[in-house]
Every structure is written in structure tokens, then in C-alpha cells.
Design a protein around this motif. Sequence first.
Motif, mmCIF file in Angstrom:
data_model
loop_
_atom_site.group_PDB
_atom_site.id
_atom_site.type_symbol
_atom_site.label_atom_id
_atom_site.label_comp_id
_atom_site.label_asym_id
_atom_site.label_seq_id
_atom_site.Cartn_x
_atom_site.Cartn_y
_atom_site.Cartn_z
ATOM 1 N N ILE A 461 0.857 -1.195 0.000
ATOM 2 C CA ILE A 461 0.000 0.000 0.000
ATOM 3 C C ILE A 461 0.887 1.237 0.000
ATOM 4 C CG2 ILE A 461 -1.798 1.281 1.244
ATOM 5 C CD1 ILE A 461 -2.599 -1.358 2.568
ATOM 6 N N SER A 462 0.668 2.114 -0.962
ATOM 7 C CA SER A 462 1.485 3.329 -1.056
ATOM 8 C C SER A 462 0.671 4.593 -0.826
ATOM 9 C CB SER A 462 2.156 3.395 -2.440
ATOM 10 O OG SER A 462 1.167 3.337 -3.472
ATOM 11 N N ASN A 463 -0.641 4.480 -0.828
ATOM 12 C CA ASN A 463 -1.504 5.635 -0.627
ATOM 13 C C ASN A 463 -1.454 6.082 0.834
ATOM 14 O OD1 ASN A 463 -3.972 7.185 -0.014
ATOM 15 N ND2 ASN A 463 -4.493 6.751 -2.156
ATOM 16 N N HIS A 464 -1.031 7.328 1.070
ATOM 17 C CA HIS A 464 -0.849 7.818 2.431
ATOM 18 C C HIS A 464 -2.161 7.935 3.189
ATOM 19 C CE1 HIS A 464 3.472 9.643 2.201
ATOM 20 N NE2 HIS A 464 3.400 8.423 1.688
ATOM 21 N N VAL A 466 -4.772 5.949 2.853
ATOM 22 C CA VAL A 466 -5.135 4.586 3.268
ATOM 23 C C VAL A 466 -4.267 4.139 4.439
ATOM 24 C CG1 VAL A 466 -5.265 2.164 2.553
ATOM 25 C CG2 VAL A 466 -5.958 3.970 0.963
ATOM 26 N N ILE A 467 -2.962 4.420 4.345
ATOM 27 C CA ILE A 467 -2.053 4.040 5.439
ATOM 28 C C ILE A 467 -2.446 4.757 6.726
ATOM 29 C CG2 ILE A 467 0.325 4.175 6.276
ATOM 30 C CD1 ILE A 467 1.243 3.834 3.368
ATOM 31 N N GLY A 468 -2.775 6.048 6.619
ATOM 32 C CA GLY A 468 -3.203 6.806 7.795
ATOM 33 C C GLY A 468 -4.474 6.240 8.410
ATOM 34 N N ALA A 469 -5.424 5.873 7.556
ATOM 35 C CA ALA A 469 -6.682 5.289 8.045
ATOM 36 C C ALA A 469 -6.418 3.958 8.742
ATOM 37 C CB ALA A 469 -7.658 5.102 6.885
ATOM 38 N N LEU A 470 -5.531 3.149 8.166
ATOM 39 C CA LEU A 470 -5.184 1.859 8.778
ATOM 40 C C LEU A 470 -4.467 2.065 10.117
ATOM 41 C CD1 LEU A 470 -3.988 -0.161 5.629
ATOM 42 C CD2 LEU A 470 -6.030 -0.604 7.014
ATOM 43 N N ALA A 471 -3.636 3.120 10.192
ATOM 44 C CA ALA A 471 -2.930 3.417 11.443
ATOM 45 C C ALA A 471 -3.935 3.780 12.541
ATOM 46 C CB ALA A 471 -1.932 4.553 11.234
ATOM 47 N N ILE A 472 -4.933 4.603 12.197
ATOM 48 C CA ILE A 472 -5.957 4.991 13.179
ATOM 49 C C ILE A 472 -6.761 3.768 13.610
ATOM 50 C CG2 ILE A 472 -8.084 6.324 13.496
ATOM 51 C CD1 ILE A 472 -6.876 8.418 11.582
ATOM 52 N N PHE A 473 -7.127 2.928 12.632
ATOM 53 C CA PHE A 473 -7.876 1.700 12.955
ATOM 54 C C PHE A 473 -7.053 0.793 13.866
ATOM 55 C CE2 PHE A 473 -8.798 -2.770 11.996
ATOM 56 C CZ PHE A 473 -10.140 -2.825 12.359
ATOM 57 N N SER A 474 -5.752 0.649 13.561
ATOM 58 C CA SER A 474 -4.878 -0.212 14.372
ATOM 59 C C SER A 474 -4.747 0.332 15.786
ATOM 60 C CB SER A 474 -3.492 -0.312 13.731
ATOM 61 O OG SER A 474 -3.576 -0.904 12.450
ATOM 62 N N MET A 475 -4.675 1.641 15.901
ATOM 63 C CA MET A 475 -4.582 2.267 17.212
ATOM 64 C C MET A 475 -5.845 1.990 18.027
ATOM 65 S SD MET A 475 -4.158 6.321 17.969
ATOM 66 C CE MET A 475 -3.990 6.972 19.612
ATOM 67 N N VAL A 497 2.354 1.593 15.167
ATOM 68 C CA VAL A 497 3.670 2.237 15.202
ATOM 69 C C VAL A 497 4.369 2.109 13.857
ATOM 70 C CG1 VAL A 497 5.960 2.153 16.243
ATOM 71 C CG2 VAL A 497 3.935 1.944 17.689
ATOM 72 N N ILE A 498 4.323 0.911 13.273
ATOM 73 C CA ILE A 498 4.978 0.682 11.985
ATOM 74 C C ILE A 498 4.355 1.552 10.898
ATOM 75 C CG2 ILE A 498 5.475 -1.043 10.202
ATOM 76 C CD1 ILE A 498 7.007 -1.388 12.883
ATOM 77 N N LEU A 499 3.042 1.640 10.873
ATOM 78 C CA LEU A 499 2.353 2.436 9.848
ATOM 79 C C LEU A 499 2.653 3.925 10.010
ATOM 80 C CD1 LEU A 499 -1.077 0.550 9.842
ATOM 81 C CD2 LEU A 499 0.652 0.528 8.033
ATOM 82 N N ILE A 500 2.709 4.407 11.270
ATOM 83 C CA ILE A 500 3.053 5.805 11.506
ATOM 84 C C ILE A 500 4.466 6.098 11.008
ATOM 85 C CG2 ILE A 500 3.600 7.482 13.314
ATOM 86 C CD1 ILE A 500 0.657 7.301 12.765
ATOM 87 N N TYR A 501 5.410 5.201 11.314
ATOM 88 C CA TYR A 501 6.776 5.381 10.821
ATOM 89 C C TYR A 501 6.821 5.309 9.300
ATOM 90 C CZ TYR A 501 9.562 5.636 15.073
ATOM 91 O OH TYR A 501 10.145 6.060 16.243
#
Length: 741
Positions: A461-464, A466-475, A497-501
Amino acid sequence: MIAKVRHFTDSTNFSNALKVTLAAVIPVLVCSALDQFQLGFTIAIGALLTYPSDIPSNLKHKIKGVLVAAFMVAGFNLLMNLIYPFTFLQYPILGLIVFFLAMISVYGQRATMVSFSGLLSVCLAFAHIHSGAEMLEHSGLMLLGGLFYLLISLLFDILRPYRYVTLQISEAIRLTSKYMKFRGDLWNIDADKAKIIENQLHLQVDINIIHENLREILIRNRTNSGSSNENRKMLLVFISLVEILELALSTSFDHNKLHEKFEAHPNVLKTYQNLAYNLAATLKKISKSLEKGKKYISVHSLNSDLEALIIVIGEYQEILGKAAASEGVLMLTNMVHYAEKQIEKIMVIERAFTSNKEIKFKDRDRDLEKLVAPQYYPWQTFRENISFSSAFFRHSLRLTITILIGFTLGNLLLFQNSYWILLTIIVIMRPGYGLTKQRSYHRIIGTVAGGIIGFLMLTFISNHVVIGALAIFSMLMGFAFTQINYKVGATFVTMYVILIYGLLMPNSSQVVEYRIIDTLVGGMLAFTANYFLWPSWEFISLPLYIKKSIEANRNYLNEISLFYNAKGEVTPSYRVSRKNAFIELGNLMASFQRMTQEPKSKQKQLQQLYKLVELNHTLLSASASLGTYVQTHHTTKASEAFNVVVNTVIRNLNQAIAILDDTENDALIAEKKENLELRFIELKNLRARELRANNTIDELEFQLKMQEAQLIIEQLVWLINLSEGILKATKRIDVTLADGR
């Protein structure tokens, strides 16, 4: 599947996770829109670190606790930045701060969670060291984050003021229902009674935790801010649940004897078992309706089930004849009376959720605040625990040394993110070996799994957005699962943590490697320290829990005796002693559970200690049975025989306590022997007097007196046997080994 998802999203854990996620995400999104991402990120860190201090409590204590945590998070972060340039100060000050924060746990759960927030702040301070005005700005933003979290939390309370209490009441009803279901299982002729009783003991630990939460919120809220009808309704339900549990605990039947007695009439016991199961099913139905927020509609007709039992008893009496069936009818009548009382209390709960009438409390319920421990934090408590005899002191010293070792390793071996080692130690390390081992294992698995999943997400996944949304969901999922399943929670937190980094840094693949290495190092340090540095093995502390449980049982029995002699209304001291007896039994069982998680070599005197756990549980059951009976029946005047036996039981328990204290003396043994021979004679005379009373009273009154005589005498004999069993079992424990002498 949809129902399970709805259940999860409506739970307290999810609600708490949503609060902290919103408190962390909103500042980041708002500040990012203003091109001030770092500012928003710092505010989010302050919210995240303050969150652990938000534990169940009334509003006043909640605000105080969160505010203290917010200021500690900001203050200790500033202090660590101030001393960082002075290398010679880093170690001693870090050690003193960690030790102090760990030691304030002596003041209870709230202090423990505030301490946890402070410790996390100290460790994270090394992630980004600031100087000059930046230190003040950074700490100020963290304080702002803590205050913003408090605002979000208060908004949740305003929007759904009774939701938390409702869910806690629902959970208390569900656990009580489960306890009642176990009682129904005991009527199966091939039931594994030992296993069922063990399950009930484990369940008692969970029930005690829920009850303490509800006492803190319902009773203290009523005391501090008046009492709304909703609060009174929930309080009425809670009181009824406590009474249902006490009645269930206090009423035991000799299942083997009953199965043998009614072998030729199995329908009698089957009818009763059906009623017992429906008692549990009704409570479960109420719990589900509360949880889903739906209006409760009664499904089971408990009165019809009770009527069916009475009819079956009549048929049994008709088949055998009045004389031949008299003993069996008396046994069954006791079962009917138990069921009647439970139905009465369940109907109180049903009416509370179906009636719109205003709830009013009786005079006897106006001193409920005495059931809640006062909130104060004297310096003397802290000072008294500065000793190796204190488990808090040993844990604080152990944690301090482990943190200093982790800090040294991180600096010497040049770990990229050495503060992760410290964070892992803080999160994993617990006073007990078993829980630390379990959390180490789950943390490592969760970190590896989360790291791999997070890395795969970043790979594909390269879309920022989508990655941000997944990071919030993971949190959100990480915080929601931390209390339910630590392994799953650790997995989601690592993914976050990995997605935020991944959003912030191009070489995020290395983050996975370093995080796994740091977690392994921190986990190994925590695990090793708990084994070698003044370990708190449960075989050392379990005798203390046994002693406290015996003392609580003794005090409860003494209050029952006072009530039986004086009659009248149940006093606040009676209720407090009953509450303490239940709590100490739960603490004893929790300690034994922890012992079973420790190495086999440390499970010393396991069978002897479990015997005492069982005996204390049975003693509480016998005492509660006696207390419940004298409360709910017009009993005769307490006889001299009653007082002789109760005093004998109390002397036995006092001697057991003295043995555990290693203070047994000859005078106590001599006192125990006094009047011991009289008890059986007095008990026989008591029954003889009841038999002779048949000449002056009618048949119904005679039957009631006979029932009282039989039940009271049986309970007294049982109490004598149990107290002697506790005394014998206590003598078999190697107390000097437990005390380390």
C-alpha cells in the motif's frame, strides 16, 4: 457475527479506546491541516500518556486523577530533558524518579495507573530530547494533550452519562447468571463437583472486581453529588445482585444425599434443576437487554416453575404418605424457600428495569457510603512500605534496577530506539512472576506478528490516506484489545507504530527489526529480573491472604452472632464485614491463581494451600447461610448453645491466625479447650426443647421451629467442623518457609 461485532463496539473497552483514539487523532488532523504536524503529534502523545489514569470512579475522583497524571506526564518529561546534558545526573535521578513512581502504587489502583502514566512519560522523554525554550513548549503541549483527553472523556460522560454503569451492571448480572448456572450443573448426577466449585471460585474473583467498581461509582456518586433516580435504580439492582450472590453462596445442598433420597423419584430433582437453570437464564436475559439497550421483557415464568416444584413435592408426599415422606419434604421445602427468595430478588431487578416509578431506599440503605473505603493518601503508608518485607518496595527496587540496566545497554550498544527497551520493561513488568512471564510472551508474539503485518501493508500500500486510516484503525483496535487479549492488543499497537513510521520515514522496514530486537531485550530483562531480583513468589504472600480471609470470615461470623442475639435491622458493620469477607476470599483465590502460573519449583505446599482456599470458601458459605437464615426468618432467641459454638469457632479461627502469625501460645490453646465438651450437649438440649415445644404450639409453628432447629444446628456443627479443618490445615503449612525465616 454481526451480533458479536455490535457487542464488541458497545463494550466499555471499545468506548475507552475510542476516547483515547479521538483525543490523539483530532490534534494531529487539525494541526496537520495547519501545517503543524509535529505540534499535533506532541499533543497526541500527551493524551496517550494521560489515558491510563482514567479508571472507573465517580466524577470528582476521575477529574483529580486525570489532572494529576497530565501534570506528572508533562512535569517528568521536562525534568528528564533538563538533566539530560548532565550525564552524571542521569542515572541517579532516573533511578529515584522510577522508584518513587513505582512506590506510589501503595495507594491503590488509581495511584498505580497514575504511576504508569508517569513512568511511560519518563521513558518516552528519551525519544526526543529538547533544549532551551523547546523543552517548555514540548512539555506544555503534552500537558495540553492530557487536558484535551480529559475534555473528550468528560464529553463521553455527558453524552452517555449512565452507559458505563449500565455496562458494568450488565456484566455483574451476566457473571451472577453464570454462577447460578454452575449451581444448576451441580444437580447432574454425573457432575464433576470439584471442577464446578473451582470454576465458581475463579468466577468469584471477576465478580469481586465488578462489585468494587460499582461500589466506587454508585455509592460514592450518591454521597458526593446527590442521588438521581437512575443512580438509585442501578444501586437497587446492585444491592439485589449482592444479595442474590450471598444467598447462592449461603445455600448449599447435599447433592449426593438428595440424589440417593429421590432416586426413585427423579422428576422431583429434575423439576428443581429446571427452576435453577431458569433463575440463571432470567438474569442472562436481563443482562443482554441492558447491554443492547433494549427494553427488558420477561420470558421465563419463574413463579410457574416454582408452582411446578410445589406440585411435584405434593405428588411425592401423596405417593409415600405423610409420615414416610416427612424428611424428604422438609429437605425439599428448604429448596423451595431458597428459590422463593431468589425469585423475589430477581423480580426486584426486573421491576427496576420495567417500572417508571421513582426508586426510594429504606432507612437501612442510607449508610451505604460506609461500604466504600475512604480516599486518602497519608505519608505514613508510603513510609511503612520502605522495607524489604513490602512487596511494593521489592517491586519498585526491581523495576528501578531493570530500567537502569536497560538504559545502560541502550547507551552502550547504541540501539537506534533504546527507549523502546525501557517502554517494554514498564509495560511488561509486574510484581508477580507469572503475569510478567505471560505478558513477555504475549508482547513478543504480538510485536513480531504486528511488525510483519505492518511491513506487508507498507509493501503493498502506497496511498498515504489509506495508510493513515489503517494506522488509526490499528490504534483503536490496539487499545480496545489490550484489556481483553494482550497478545492481540500488542499486535495492533505494533502495526500502528509501523504504519506511523511508514508515513514519516522512508526506511520504515528497519523499524520492524529494531522494534522486535528492543522488545526481545526488554522482555528478557523484565523476565530475568522478576526471577532473580527479590522475587515475589506467591507461596510467600499466600499465607498472608489466607490470614486476611480467615480474619474477614471471623469478623463476619461475629457480626452474624451479634445480629442473631440483638435482632432488629442489619447494621452497616454487618454489611461491611460481609463485603470484606467476599473481597478477601476473592483476593485469596486470585493469589492462588497467580501461584499456579509460577514455576513448579515455586509452587510449594500447593495442595495444603488449596485446601485452605476451599475451606475458607466453604466457611464463608456456611456463615452466609446462617446469616441469611436469621435475617429472613422470625427466629427464636439465640440460645446459650449457639453462643458457645460460635465462640468456639471464633477461637479456632483465632488460633489459626496466631499460627500464621507465628504467635500461638499455650493460653490460646487452653481457651480453645474450655467449654468444647459442652457444645454437643447444648445442641442436643436445644433440639430437645424444640421437640417439647410441640405440646404448646400449633403444628405450623412447630414445623417452623423444627426447621429452624435443624438448620441452625446443622450450620453450627458445620461451622465447628470447618473451623477445626482450617486449624488443622494451617498447622500443616510451613509458615517459616513462607515467611523466609
